[in-house]
Design a protein around this motif. Structure first.
Motif, short mmCIF file in Angstrom:
data_model
loop_
_atom_site.label_atom_id
_atom_site.label_comp_id
_atom_site.label_asym_id
_atom_site.label_seq_id
_atom_site.Cartn_x
_atom_site.Cartn_y
_atom_site.Cartn_z
N ALA A 253 70.55 24.70 19.96
CA ALA A 253 71.65 24.77 20.71
C ALA A 253 71.78 23.64 21.60
CB ALA A 253 71.88 26.31 21.34
N ALA A 254 72.75 22.84 21.50
CA ALA A 254 72.88 21.56 22.28
C ALA A 254 72.49 21.90 23.89
CB ALA A 254 74.04 20.93 22.19
N GLY A 255 73.10 22.79 24.46
CA GLY A 255 73.04 23.25 25.79
C GLY A 255 71.44 23.86 26.04
N GLU A 256 70.63 24.16 25.29
CA GLU A 256 69.14 24.51 25.44
C GLU A 256 68.32 23.28 25.50
OE1 GLU A 256 68.92 27.98 26.37
OE2 GLU A 256 66.89 27.59 25.35
N MET A 257 68.79 22.04 25.29
CA MET A 257 68.01 21.05 25.45
C MET A 257 67.23 20.83 26.81
SD MET A 257 67.70 19.05 23.01
CE MET A 257 67.38 17.57 23.52
N LYS A 258 67.87 20.92 28.02
CA LYS A 258 67.29 20.92 29.22
C LYS A 258 66.32 21.96 29.53
CE LYS A 258 71.89 22.30 31.23
NZ LYS A 258 72.37 22.01 29.82
N HIS A 259 66.21 23.16 28.69
CA HIS A 259 65.24 24.34 28.99
C HIS A 259 63.97 23.78 28.39
CE1 HIS A 259 68.63 26.04 31.38
NE2 HIS A 259 69.34 25.79 30.04
#
Ligand code: F6R
Length: 364
Positions: A253-259
Motif C-alpha cells: 500500500a503506497a502509504g505504508e512505504m514510510k513505515h
C-alpha cells in the motif's frame, strides 16, 4: 491451441476484451443500465456481514471486491486467504453471508473454507469459472465468470472476469441496500460496459510495457505500489512477476512505504506505481515523490490527468485510458500481467508452466 501466439498466457491476455464483455453481459443490461443478479443465497439488503475468501489471485480479486462492496453497499466485509480462514476459527455472525472466489472451483483450501463457512451457518455464494466444479456444486449459489478455459498456470483473463463479477455484485448490493440510486447504478453500469473497449486500448500499450519489461528484467527486486482498490492490484503485479519470472517482488500500500519498505529504495529497485487520477491520486503521487527523492526509479501507470504531475519525478510514465474509479482496478490488472509476461519471456522461463506450480491446487 495457441493459434498465432507463442504462449497460452499471451493468447489469454488478448482474450481480455472478449471475456470481460461476455462476463459483464451476463449481469448488466445495456439498455436499461441495470444490474441483473441471479438468485442469491443471502439477501444483500439484510445480511449483516460478508466473509470473502479464496487463494492467490482469486483472493486478490476478492480483496478488490471488498473495497467495492464496502464503498458502494456499505456492507461490512471480512476478507482472508482460505488457508488462514480455515484455521482461524473466525467468529461468524448469525445469518451471515460468504463469497468464495475460484477459477477452477477445486482449490483444496478454498473448499475447506467453504465447508467451514457452511457449517458455521453462513450462506455461501461462489464466483467460479468452472460451472460443474466441486465449489459450484457445494455452494448455496454460484455466479459464473465467463472466462472460458484458462490453460496458462498464471491466471489472467479469469482474474479480470472475477473482478467484473465482483463489481456487478457490489452495484447490485448497493441498490438492494438503497445506498445507490438508479442514477448511480446507471452511471456505474455504463462505466463497466466501457471496460471491454478500454481493455483493448490497454492491450495497445503492449510495446511500452515491453520496453518497461526490459528494465524490470534486469532487476533483482521490484516493488509494486497502489492505494485503495489498486492496492490488491499491486499485490497481483508482484505475485505474477514472482510466479512466472522468478524475480523477487513485493506489493505495498503506497502509504505504508514510510513505515519500513522505503529503506529498500535505491537505484536498482524499480518501483511500479499504479496511479490512476482520482481522489487518492495526490496521496499516492506524494508517496512516489518521496521514493524518487531517495533515488527510487519510479515507473508509473496513470492516465492523461496524471501524466504531467508524475513526469516531474518518474523515470517512465505509461499513459492508460482515463476511466472511472470502478473500472481502474480491472484495467490496471492488464498491464501488470503483460509486464510479468514480457519479463518472463525475456528471462526465458517456462511462461505457461512455471516451476513448482500447478494450475489447480487440490492438496492442502
Ligand atoms: C496466480 C494464480 C493462483 C490462483 C490460485 C487460486 O496467477 O493463478 O494464485 O489464483 O491458485 O486458484 P483458483 O482460482 O483455481 O481457486
Amino acid at each position: 491451441g495457441k493459434g498465432n501466439y507463442r504462449h497460452f498466457m499471451e493468447k489469454e491476455l488478448h482474450e481480455h476484451p472478449a471475456v470481460l464483455g461476455d462476463t459483464l453481459r451476463q449481469y448488466l443490461d445495456p439498455k436499461t443500465l441495470e444490474v441483473r443478479l441471479p438468485r442469491l443465497p443471502f439477501d444483500p439488503a439484510r445480511v449483516p456481514r460478508l466473509t470473502i475468501s479464496a487463494c492467490g489471485s482469486a483472493f486478490l480479486a476478492g480483496s478488490v471486491g471488498r473495497y467495492w462492496i464496502e464503498q458502494l453497499a456499505r456492507l461490512p466485509v471480512d476478507a482472508d486467504v482460505a488457508s488462514e480462514l480455515r484455521y482461524r476459527n473466525p467468529p461468524l455472525m448469525e445469518e451471515g453471508g460468504a463469497i468464495l472466489v475460484s477459477q477452477s472451483g477445486e482449490t483444496a483450501d478454498t473448499m475447506a473454507a467453504l465447508r467451514l463457512l457452511k457449517e458455521g451457518g453462513q450462506k455461501v455464494l461462489s464466483v467460479v469459472n468452472v460451472p460443474e466444479s466441486s465449489m459450484a456444486r457445494e455452494s448455496d449459489g454460484a455466479v459464473l465468470t465467463a472466462a472460458g478455459p484458462e490453460i496458462g498456470v498464471a491466471s489472467t483473463k479469469a482474474f479480470t472476469a472475477q473482478l467484473a463479477v465482483m463489481a456487478c455484485l457490489a452495484i447490485g448490493f448497493g441498490r438492494a441496500r438503497r445506498e445507490l440510486s438508479t442514477l448511480d447504478e446507471g452511471r456505474l453500469t455504463q462505466a463497466l460496459l466501457e471496460v471491454p473497449g478500454n481493455a483493448a486500448l490497454v492491450l495497445e500499450k503492449n510495446e511500452q510495457i515491453h520496453e518497461l519489461a526490459a528494465e524490470v528484467a534486469k532487476a533483482r527486486d521490484v516493488l509494486f505500489l497502489g492505494r485503495g482498490s489498486l492496492y490488491p492490484i499491486a499485490l497481483e503485479g508482484a505475485l505474477k512477476l514472482k510466479e512466472i519470472s522468478y524475480i523477487h517482488a513485493e506489493g505495498y500500500a503506497a502509504g505504508e512505504m514510510k513505515h519500513g519498505p522505503i529503506a529498500l529504495i535505491d537505484s536498482s529497485v524499480p518501483v511500479i506505481a499504479l496511479c490512476p487520477s482520482g481522489p487518492l491520486f495526490e496521496k499516492t503521487a506524494s508517496n512516489l515523490q518521496e521514493a524518487a527523492a531517495r533515488g527510487g526509479r519510479i515507473m508509473a501507470l496513470t492516465d492523461a490527468d496524471g501524466v504531467e504531475r508524475l513526469s516531474r519525478f518518474a523515470e517512465r510514465v505509461i499513459e492508460l485510458p482515463k476511466v472511472s474509479e470502478i473500472s481502474a482496478p480491472i484495467l490496471y490488472a492488464i498491464p501488470v500481467q503483460l509486464l510479468a509476461y514480457h519479463v518472463a519471456v525475456l528471462k526465458g522461463t517456462d511462461v505457461d508452466q512455471p516451476r513448482n506450480l500447478a494450475k489447480s491446487v487440490t492438496v492442502e
